[in-house]
Design a protein around this motif. Structure first.
Motif, mmCIF file in Angstrom:
data_model
loop_
_atom_site.group_PDB
_atom_site.id
_atom_site.type_symbol
_atom_site.label_atom_id
_atom_site.label_comp_id
_atom_site.label_asym_id
_atom_site.label_seq_id
_atom_site.Cartn_x
_atom_site.Cartn_y
_atom_site.Cartn_z
ATOM 1 N N VAL A 141 0.837 -1.203 0.000
ATOM 2 C CA VAL A 141 0.000 0.000 0.000
ATOM 3 C C VAL A 141 0.869 1.248 0.000
ATOM 4 C CG1 VAL A 141 -1.646 1.344 1.366
ATOM 5 C CG2 VAL A 141 -1.978 -1.115 1.080
ATOM 6 N N LEU A 142 1.933 1.238 0.814
ATOM 7 C CA LEU A 142 2.823 2.396 0.891
ATOM 8 C C LEU A 142 3.511 2.645 -0.446
ATOM 9 C CD1 LEU A 142 3.928 4.572 2.715
ATOM 10 C CD2 LEU A 142 5.698 2.976 3.494
ATOM 11 N N MET A 143 3.973 1.577 -1.116
ATOM 12 C CA MET A 143 4.596 1.738 -2.436
ATOM 13 C C MET A 143 3.612 2.336 -3.441
ATOM 14 S SD MET A 143 7.238 -1.334 -3.385
ATOM 15 C CE MET A 143 6.110 -2.674 -3.053
ATOM 16 N N LEU A 144 2.378 1.847 -3.417
ATOM 17 C CA LEU A 144 1.363 2.363 -4.338
ATOM 18 C C LEU A 144 1.097 3.848 -4.108
ATOM 19 C CD1 LEU A 144 -1.126 -0.640 -4.264
ATOM 20 C CD2 LEU A 144 0.070 0.201 -6.294
ATOM 21 N N LEU A 145 1.158 4.290 -2.858
ATOM 22 C CA LEU A 145 0.931 5.707 -2.553
ATOM 23 C C LEU A 145 2.121 6.563 -2.955
ATOM 24 C CD1 LEU A 145 -0.730 5.322 0.958
ATOM 25 C CD2 LEU A 145 -1.841 6.222 -1.086
ATOM 26 N N LEU A 146 3.339 6.050 -2.756
ATOM 27 C CA LEU A 146 4.539 6.847 -3.016
ATOM 28 C C LEU A 146 4.820 6.984 -4.508
ATOM 29 C CD1 LEU A 146 6.880 5.406 -0.225
ATOM 30 C CD2 LEU A 146 5.669 7.605 -0.215
ATOM 31 N N ASN A 148 3.603 7.827 -7.509
ATOM 32 C CA ASN A 148 2.404 8.476 -8.051
ATOM 33 C C ASN A 148 2.373 8.533 -9.573
ATOM 34 O OD1 ASN A 148 4.522 10.319 -8.139
ATOM 35 N ND2 ASN A 148 3.180 12.083 -7.867
ATOM 36 N N ARG A 149 3.386 7.978 -10.233
ATOM 37 C CA ARG A 149 3.373 7.904 -11.700
ATOM 38 C C ARG A 149 3.374 6.464 -12.204
ATOM 39 N NH1 ARG A 149 7.532 12.782 -13.558
ATOM 40 N NH2 ARG A 149 6.390 14.484 -12.528
ATOM 41 N N ALA A 150 3.271 5.522 -11.308
ATOM 42 C CA ALA A 150 3.232 4.109 -11.705
ATOM 43 C C ALA A 150 1.889 3.803 -12.354
ATOM 44 C CB ALA A 150 3.465 3.217 -10.497
ATOM 45 N N THR A 151 1.930 3.209 -13.525
ATOM 46 C CA THR A 151 0.705 2.891 -14.259
ATOM 47 C C THR A 151 0.379 1.403 -14.276
ATOM 48 O OG1 THR A 151 1.949 2.742 -16.338
ATOM 49 C CG2 THR A 151 0.993 4.889 -15.766
ATOM 50 N N VAL A 152 1.354 0.550 -13.906
ATOM 51 C CA VAL A 152 1.164 -0.899 -13.980
ATOM 52 C C VAL A 152 1.441 -1.517 -12.614
ATOM 53 C CG1 VAL A 152 1.936 -3.065 -15.038
ATOM 54 C CG2 VAL A 152 1.813 -0.976 -16.414
ATOM 55 N N LEU A 153 0.523 -2.351 -12.159
ATOM 56 C CA LEU A 153 0.731 -3.165 -10.962
ATOM 57 C C LEU A 153 0.738 -4.623 -11.392
ATOM 58 C CD1 LEU A 153 0.889 -3.699 -7.908
ATOM 59 C CD2 LEU A 153 -1.620 -3.623 -7.847
ATOM 60 N N GLU A 154 1.864 -5.288 -11.170
ATOM 61 C CA GLU A 154 1.999 -6.696 -11.541
ATOM 62 C C GLU A 154 2.219 -7.515 -10.274
ATOM 63 O OE1 GLU A 154 5.301 -9.306 -13.880
ATOM 64 O OE2 GLU A 154 4.291 -7.751 -15.076
ATOM 65 N N ARG A 200 -2.494 14.709 -8.904
ATOM 66 C CA ARG A 200 -2.376 14.205 -7.537
ATOM 67 C C ARG A 200 -0.927 13.848 -7.231
ATOM 68 N NH1 ARG A 200 -7.587 12.095 -8.810
ATOM 69 N NH2 ARG A 200 -9.136 12.719 -7.259
ATOM 70 N N GLN A 201 -0.503 14.127 -6.007
ATOM 71 C CA GLN A 201 0.860 13.834 -5.607
ATOM 72 C C GLN A 201 0.969 12.486 -4.915
ATOM 73 O OE1 GLN A 201 2.715 17.126 -3.540
ATOM 74 N NE2 GLN A 201 1.471 18.614 -4.640
ATOM 75 N N TYR A 202 -0.109 11.762 -4.797
ATOM 76 C CA TYR A 202 -0.069 10.424 -4.218
ATOM 77 C C TYR A 202 -0.601 9.424 -5.241
ATOM 78 C CZ TYR A 202 -5.014 11.492 -3.298
ATOM 79 O OH TYR A 202 -6.324 11.863 -3.421
ATOM 80 N N GLY A 203 -0.190 8.173 -5.073
ATOM 81 C CA GLY A 203 -0.501 7.155 -6.072
ATOM 82 C C GLY A 203 -1.898 6.577 -5.942
ATOM 83 N N LEU A 204 -2.085 5.372 -6.418
ATOM 84 C CA LEU A 204 -3.343 4.645 -6.526
ATOM 85 C C LEU A 204 -4.153 5.122 -7.726
ATOM 86 C CD1 LEU A 204 -4.596 4.382 -2.807
ATOM 87 C CD2 LEU A 204 -3.514 2.608 -4.158
ATOM 88 N N TYR A 205 -4.252 6.425 -7.930
ATOM 89 C CA TYR A 205 -5.016 6.960 -9.052
ATOM 90 C C TYR A 205 -4.281 6.795 -10.383
ATOM 91 C CZ TYR A 205 -8.515 9.065 -6.012
ATOM 92 O OH TYR A 205 -9.533 9.261 -5.112
#
Length: 518
Positions: A141-146, A148-154, A200-205
């Motif tokens: 969860v922390l990685m996903l928030l930090l 903020n430009r990641a587009t792929v979760l594998e 947004r400055q945080y990830g997930l979105y």
């Protein structure tokens, strides 16, 4: 010597290294400042711990070190485009409490992200719960928030634990609630959504694609199966576009009640390979996918499961929940079972009850007015009528089939397509149930519904023989007509050339000259 080479050339040399090997990247970073600058962006393009051989304690330690690096260096976190993570039964085991300095670092960094106060409090509650110790799930969860430009979760490993990853499911649920609260009753355009994600400055979105790579692992001698229940929570990523998953086998557990009717996913593509779960599992995903544009499923041929489906409820779900679908592919692997002579004689199914059952097709796809490409089996399109499903069409003529099964099953196939296919359809591929293409299948190429198609292909179940729209009935006659027309054109050109030559010869002769002077 490195100082004598142009910087661009050195960067190009470093770019040829194996950037998937973190040790190689680390070695290049230690060479000099130029090597570090050249490789760091590629090294942090993909972040996560994917080595499933690590002991849980070692994997948790590496996750904590990685998260600390991303917390202390937001610039590195912004380089990540992919997050790759190994999950297994140990992902929910306690990894110890966050030490004081790490907890303060988390609070400060998350506070700088302009996160909504409610979401900020919920994240801190998950990460700093006094009643529970930190788990690998929390670090994900922390990685996903930090990032903020990641587009792929594998995600890799024992993916049947995804629905039990409480922190991830809880935070995604909180984000979904935040989206519901922020809606003013009007849906945002796709450009607005992507613009909001970038601001947004945080990830997930920022996550647009989820890949679930199930490798057929076993635990305690029991195969680890991925199921729909494990995919369901991930559909709550707010800007999710596509989901890819392989080896879906576990069927929905008894008494399971899907929560998909409680939210609406923005997913546009669902792609599944080696799908051997029940067709009902596929239906369970559709109520939340009202904006679905592509459904791509490749079924396994294990135990001839693809011959046992009643497709009608899936067709109803598609028409009710996914009216804007554009691409529908319900394919299956090459049917190697038909290589066996005995299995071929039984029509690919050993169970007499299945062969004698009447299984329904998808129904009237004509209501899917946006559908442009369609790939499916003959059974999925028309259903079956008794043992007709396993009957070898290559062994009988159309009249034989009519005598054996009645006019309902042997009605000219082209007319059936007219009542099923929408006018928007441009490409159609039908997979036979036999390893030979028989007269019934050839008859599909006739009828008005086929005329507006740009492309139509019929393939046998073993994927080694096919006919197309231009290679069906009367194809030989059409080819002869084309050859005859070409010969006539060539003959006309030859005669014109001969006539011109005679005229030139006549003009050059004395008699022709005298006649020309008269």
């Amino acid at each position: 010597m490195a100082g004598q080479l142009p910087t661009e050339l050195i960067e190009h040399i470093f770019s040829l290294a194996d950037h998937t090997d973190k040790q190689t990247c680390a070695a290049i970073c230690l060479t000099n400042e130029l090597g570090r600058q050249a490789v760091t962006p590629v090294m942090y393009q993909s972040v996560g711990i994917t080595d499933g051989r690590l002991l849980p304690a070692e994997r948790a330690h590496r996750l904590q070190l990685l998260c600390r690096t991303l917390l202390e260096n937001p610039r590195l976190a912004a380089l990540a485009t992919d997050i790759k993570h190994w999950v297994d039964s140990a992902s929910q085991e306690d990894c110890g409490r966050l030490d004081g300095s790490f907890a303060l670092l988390v609070q400060r960094r998350l506070g700088e992200m302009n996160m909504p106060r409610a979401l900020y409090g919920q994240v801190l509650t998950v990460l700093e719960d006094d009643q529970c110790e930190t788990t690998e799930d929390d670090y994900l969860v922390l990685m996903l928030l930090l990032c903020n430009r990641a587009t792929v979760l594998e995600l890799l490993g024992e993916l049947n634990v995804l629905r039990d990853m409480e922190s991830l499911c809880y935070i995604l649920g909180c984000v979904a609630e935040e989206e519901d609260d922020s809606e003013d009753g009007e849906s945002s355009s796709s450009s607005d959504v992507s613009g909001e994600a970038e601001s947004r400055q945080y990830g997930l979105y920022s996550i647009r694609e989820v890949r679930l790579i199930s490798e057929g692992l076993t635990r305690d001698g029991v195969k680890v199966d991925l199921g729909v229940e494990d995919i369901e929570p991930l559909l709550q990523f707010p800007n999710l576009h596509s989901v890819y998953a392989s080896n879906l086998e576990r069927t929905i557990s008894k008494g399971f009640r899907s929560s998909l009717d409680l939210f609406r996913s923005n997913v546009k593509e669902l792609k599944f390979s080696a799908f051997s779960a029940k067709i009902e599992d596929l239906e369970a995903l559709l109520p939340a996918c009202s904006g679905l544009q592509t459904l791509d499923v490749e079924f396994t041929t294990k135990d001839s499961a693809h011959r046992r489906f009643d497709w009608r409820d899936l067709g109803v779900a598609l028409r009710e929940f996914c009216p804007r679908i554009k691409h529908l592919r319900l394919d299956h692997e090459r049917d190697v079972l038909m290589d066996d002579k005995d299995m071929y004689e039984m029509g690919g199914v050993r169970d007499d009850n299945v062969k004698s059952a009447r299984l329904r097709g998808l129904g009237r796809l004509i209501e899917l007015s946006h559908l442009t490409t369609l790939t499916l089996s003959k059974n999925a399109l028309f259903g079956t009528r008794g043992s007709f499903a396993g009957y070898r069409a290559s062994d009988a003529s159309e009249s034989d089939l009519e005598q054996k099964f009645g006019a309902l099953d042997t009605e000219p196939s082209g007319r059936k397509l007219d009542a099923i296919l929408p006018q928007s359809l441009r490409e159609l591929t039908i997979i036979c149930e036999d390893k030979y293409i028989g007269p019934w299948e050839v008859g599909l190429l006739d009828g008005p519904a086929v005329q507006h198609l740009d492309e139509m292909t019929i393939i046998d179940c073993q994927k080694d023989g096919w006919i197309t729209k231009m290679e069906g009935p009367n194809a030989v006659q059409r080819q002869r007509d084309k050859e005859r027309a070409a010969r006539l054109v060539a003959l006309a050109a030859q005669r014109a050339a001969m006539k011109a030559a005679r005229e030139r010869g006549s003009a050059a002769s004395p008699a022709g000259a005298r006649r020309g002077g008269v």
